[in-house]
Scaffold this motif. Structure first.
Motif, PDB file in Angstrom:
ATOM      1  N   SER A 192      14.241  19.570   6.737  1.00  0.00           N
ATOM      2  CA  SER A 192      13.147  20.642   6.375  1.00  0.00           C
ATOM      3  C   SER A 192      13.015  21.509   7.999  1.00  0.00           C
ATOM      4  O   SER A 192      12.532  22.460   7.766  1.00  0.00           O
ATOM      5  CB  SER A 192      12.076  19.735   6.128  1.00  0.00           C
ATOM      6  N   LEU A 241      10.668  18.781   2.181  1.00  0.00           N
ATOM      7  CA  LEU A 241      11.612  19.034   1.187  1.00  0.00           C
ATOM      8  C   LEU A 241      11.572  18.036   0.086  1.00  0.00           C
ATOM      9  O   LEU A 241      10.877  16.880   0.502  1.00  0.00           O
ATOM     10  CB  LEU A 241      13.034  19.243   1.416  1.00  0.00           C
ATOM     11  N   SER A 242      11.950  18.415  -1.136  1.00  0.00           N
ATOM     12  CA  SER A 242      11.740  17.150  -2.131  1.00  0.00           C
ATOM     13  C   SER A 242      12.847  16.319  -1.691  1.00  0.00           C
ATOM     14  O   SER A 242      13.916  16.675  -1.064  1.00  0.00           O
ATOM     15  CB  SER A 242      12.287  17.961  -3.551  1.00  0.00           C
ATOM     16  N   PRO A 243      12.675  14.926  -1.909  1.00  0.00           N
ATOM     17  CA  PRO A 243      13.651  13.933  -1.316  1.00  0.00           C
ATOM     18  C   PRO A 243      15.029  14.181  -1.628  1.00  0.00           C
ATOM     19  O   PRO A 243      15.994  14.030  -0.834  1.00  0.00           O
ATOM     20  CB  PRO A 243      12.904  12.641  -1.959  1.00  0.00           C
ATOM     21  N   ILE A 244      15.327  14.660  -3.044  1.00  0.00           N
ATOM     22  CA  ILE A 244      16.626  14.635  -3.340  1.00  0.00           C
ATOM     23  C   ILE A 244      17.222  15.796  -2.661  1.00  0.00           C
ATOM     24  O   ILE A 244      18.326  15.739  -2.263  1.00  0.00           O
ATOM     25  CB  ILE A 244      16.560  15.029  -5.048  1.00  0.00           C
ATOM     26  N   THR A 245      16.635  17.145  -2.429  1.00  0.00           N
ATOM     27  CA  THR A 245      17.249  18.067  -1.620  1.00  0.00           C
ATOM     28  C   THR A 245      17.548  17.614  -0.233  1.00  0.00           C
ATOM     29  O   THR A 245      18.456  18.026   0.221  1.00  0.00           O
ATOM     30  CB  THR A 245      16.202  19.119  -1.593  1.00  0.00           C
ATOM     31  N   ASN A 246      16.584  16.798   0.418  1.00  0.00           N
ATOM     32  CA  ASN A 246      16.695  16.418   1.800  1.00  0.00           C
ATOM     33  C   ASN A 246      17.815  15.491   1.830  1.00  0.00           C
ATOM     34  O   ASN A 246      18.762  15.643   2.644  1.00  0.00           O
ATOM     35  CB  ASN A 246      15.426  15.479   1.955  1.00  0.00           C
ATOM     36  N   SER A 251       4.845  20.530   3.988  1.00  0.00           N
ATOM     37  CA  SER A 251       5.121  19.719   2.915  1.00  0.00           C
ATOM     38  C   SER A 251       6.550  18.802   2.853  1.00  0.00           C
ATOM     39  O   SER A 251       6.683  18.046   2.098  1.00  0.00           O
ATOM     40  CB  SER A 251       4.945  20.508   1.741  1.00  0.00           C
ATOM     41  N   ASP A 298      19.746   7.136  -4.163  1.00  0.00           N
ATOM     42  CA  ASP A 298      19.791   7.275  -2.457  1.00  0.00           C
ATOM     43  C   ASP A 298      21.073   6.442  -2.096  1.00  0.00           C
ATOM     44  O   ASP A 298      21.937   7.161  -1.134  1.00  0.00           O
ATOM     45  CB  ASP A 298      18.675   7.189  -2.001  1.00  0.00           C
TER      46      ASP A 298
END
Lengths: 298, 398
Positions: free
Chosen positions: B53, B77-82, B75, A89
């Protein structure tokens, strides 16, 4: 470097041997200094791919005694530091901060430098003198009021806030350097452009930007490295929340929280270093040119 | 350095289609307004962690896939996509935004008569830069001076602390050590290396090794060297290079970063490691600029290489040496990261800039912090005056 093979090559001709032995002390000194300068980073790099337990109980150089023993090498330090320790991150955040914080000041500075060099307007010399004077105002002089202003304006912890801060602090040097370059462009160029009916805006976009590419590139690399490697501005204006923390701030957090976990710290440090080192090695020529033109942040 | 600005007599600046028709006016202003609104919306999007999202959900709603929209709202988005979506939006907004604003504002300026357009345009060009400089440097600098006089215990208290507090005296002593040894070390070593690498074959390669630390952050360098200085109790295997060396010759390990005054020297070494490359590059270029005939003449006169270096090369590159030294001087004066990361100013390693940060950020003593900033400014000012005067001499801006 490969001194031993060289002695063999030239052994047949005595004059060359003589020449070589004359130069040998200088060569050896250079090799030693280069080695001394790289050793700390090398140790970091090697440690970052060793098993955590090995790092804690033996020096990194011992791994070099048996380099092909595959079991001692691992990438889990990196997966750990990128995942649980938040470096992924932080890495993305660093990109978010650094790329616009490089492009925005260069854009603003190029416009301003062009105006200072080629446009007439009231207050020009005063404003330019101000820019030059601000060149060496220490960052520390601005932090206390800005900290309060940022809180009032709700800019603390936002990417916009940190882009603007880096832009503001980078501008004096950027304007100054680009002015030096743009004001040296041949005058005829603009005259013929204006006869063709081009406005200053068109002349700037079509002529000045392409012609100033070397200067823009030099400053871009410099600002990129400066922003990526900055800790002070990141701490003050962006903070350490995982949503916004950049790699330097995150690495500093890890030093505080995992001070003895060298497998995490070495891998984490390497994550912070990889981008600037690649940029630097890839574009070294521009960087050196920029340095010689005075790209040095006070 | 002439400032011959083309006059505005050309009647058809940017001889575009008819100007100032109502549609032209409305569309130019509307575009500018639209860009401002879009930027505002995207910036608030960036502040909201659920932004991506929500964006996807709205998109699915728009194309009529209500089910998928609900799923994403529920739910996320996945954290990485986000994270990656935020990154793409942020970088696009940052870069495109600034250009879009310039272009749209320029269009609005084009609406005026050519005469007025040419009068206004310079302010479009310098305006944003000057405004940011005012906001980020001029106003805060003035405000800091007044804060140092009025805040906390007032001027006397703040400056008494800044100049006489025992902690500050240690900081001053350390800063002087940093300035003398750090600047001197970087310049001297840089000079020696520049002279040496000039005579080897793979000059560029050797230089790269010395130069590379310049790309590394002070935080990164602090970790790199923290590992070099690592200390383990005697008897345990030493994993730091230095203490392993001591161990090998039968000495007790030294806690490099905790033992004063050794620790300040250890920290200065980090700075020298970082800055020497810079000194080397500038001085190496200067050495190459020394005319060959002069060196040749000195050789014919029987001077040895060291004499040539000392008597011919060094004097003729004095200007570059001064430039390098003052630049590193200023950088070292403001050094903060190295101390902050390694010792936090403990064990007698305090320096002005680190204490300033602590007073501001940790203790919230804004008056004291401001007074310390002013102290830094006062030391930097002579260099600033020199700089501006230099520029004037070159005829710029006068």
């Amino acid at each position: 470097m490969t001194t031993s093979s060289k002695t063999l090559d030239v052994a047949s001709t005595p004059t060359k041997v003589q020449k070589w032995s004359q130069k040998a002390p200088v060569r050896i000194a250079v090799v030693l200094i280069a080695a001394m300068w790289s050793l700390p980073t090398l140790g970091l790099l090697i440690s970052s791919i060793r098993q955590p337990n090995d790092i804690a109980t033996s020096g990194w150089w011992t791994a070099l005694l048996h380099p092909f023993e595959a079991a001692q090498w691992t990438v889990t330090n990196y997966t750990d530091v990128l995942g649980a320790d938040g470096m992924f991150d932080a890495f993305v955040n660093s990109l978010i901060v650094t790329i616009p914080a490089t492009v925005i000041p260069i854009t603003l500075a190029a416009f301003a430098a062009y105006a200072f060099a080629w446009m007439k307007f009231p207050g020009r010399s005063f404003l330019f003198a101000m820019v030059v004077g601000l060149l060496v105002v220490p960052l520390q002089m601005t932090l206390v009021p800005l900290l309060q202003l940022y809180t009032d304006l709700e800019l603390t912890g936002t990417f916009l806030g940190v882009w603007l801060a880096h832009t503001g602090f980078g501008l004096p040097l950027a304007v100054y350097l680009l002015y030096n370059y743009i004001s040296q462009l041949p005058k005829d160029l603009f005259e013929s452009a204006h006869i063709d009916g081009a406005s200053h805006f068109t002349a700037f976009i079509r002529l000045v930007m392409p012609l100033s590419l070397p200067a823009l590139a030099s400053f871009a690399i410099f600002q990129f490295l400066w922003v990526w490697n900055d800790l002070l501005i990141a701490l003050v204006f962006l903070g350490t929340d995982s949503e916004v923390a950049v790699v330097t701030a995150q690495l500093n957090e890890l030093v505080g929280s995992r001070g003895e976990a060298w497998h995490i710290l070495t891998a984490g440090a390497f994550v912070t270093m990889i981008v600037p080192v690649v940029v630097f090695l890839g574009l070294q020529r521009f960087f050196v040119r920029g340095l010689l033109a005075g790209s040095v942040k006070g | 350095m002439t400032h011959n600005t083309p006059t505005t007599k050309a009647p058809s600046q940017d001889s575009a289609a008819p100007r100032n028709t109502p549609t032209e006016i409305i569309s130019s202003v509307a575009i500018l307004a639209a860009i401002v609104l879009i930027l505002r919306a995207s910036l608030s999007f960036l502040k909201n962690p659920d932004g991506p999202s929500n964006l996807f959900a709205s998109f699915y709603d728009l194309v009529g896939a209500g089910g998928s929209a609900e799923a994403i709202r529920a739910s996320g988005l996945s954290p990485i996509t986000n994270k990656l979506i935020i990154a793409v939006v942020a970088i696009a907004v940052g870069i495109a935004g600034v250009w879009a604003l310039f272009i749209a504002a320029n269009r609005v300026i084009d609406l005026f008569s050519p005469r007025w357009a040419e009068r206004l345009r310079p302010f479009l060009f310098v305006g944003p830069a000057v405004a940011l400089l005012g906001f980020f440097l001029v106003y805060p600098a003035i405000n800091t001076i007044s804060t140092s006089i009025t805040d906390d215990g007032g001027a006397i208290e703040n400056y008494k602390f800044a100049l006489t507090d025992p902690d500050m005296l240690v900081a001053f002593r350390n800063n002087i050590l940093w300035l003398v040894l750090g600047t001197g070390g970087s310049v001297l070593i840089g000079l020696i290396i520049a002279q040496l690498v000039d005579r080897v074959k793979r000059e560029a390669l050797a230089k790269t090794f010395i130069f590379l630390p310049m790309a590394i952050s002070m935080v990164g360098a602090s970790v790199v060297w923290g590992f070099v200085y690592e200390w383990k109790p005697p008897g345990q295997p030493q994993i730091g290079v230095l203490n392993a060396g001591l161990d090998a010759v039968g000495r007790d390990p030294i806690a490099w970063l905790q033992t004063a005054p050794l620790n300040t020297l250890a920290l200065i070494v980090i700075m020298v490691w970082l800055q020497t490359g810079f000194a080397m590059v500038i001085l190496s270029a200067a050495i190459k600029g020394v005319p060959g005939e002069i060196l040749e003449a000195a050789r014919i006169d029987g001077a040895n290489e060291f004499q040539i270096f000392r008597r011919v090369i060094v004097p003729s590159i004095k200007g570059s040496v001064i430039t390098v030294a003052t630049t590193i001087f200023v950088a070292i004066l403001k050094v903060f990261d190295i101390v902050f990361v390694t010792t936090g100013g403990k064990f007698d390693t305090e320096v002005i800039a680190n204490r300033m940060f602590a007073e501001m950020f940790k203790f919230r003593n804004f008056g004291r912090a401001s007074a310390l900033a002013v102290v830094l400014l006062v030391v930097v000012t002579p260099i600033m005056v020199l700089n501006v005067r230099n520029l004037r001499r070159q005829g710029i801006g006068a």
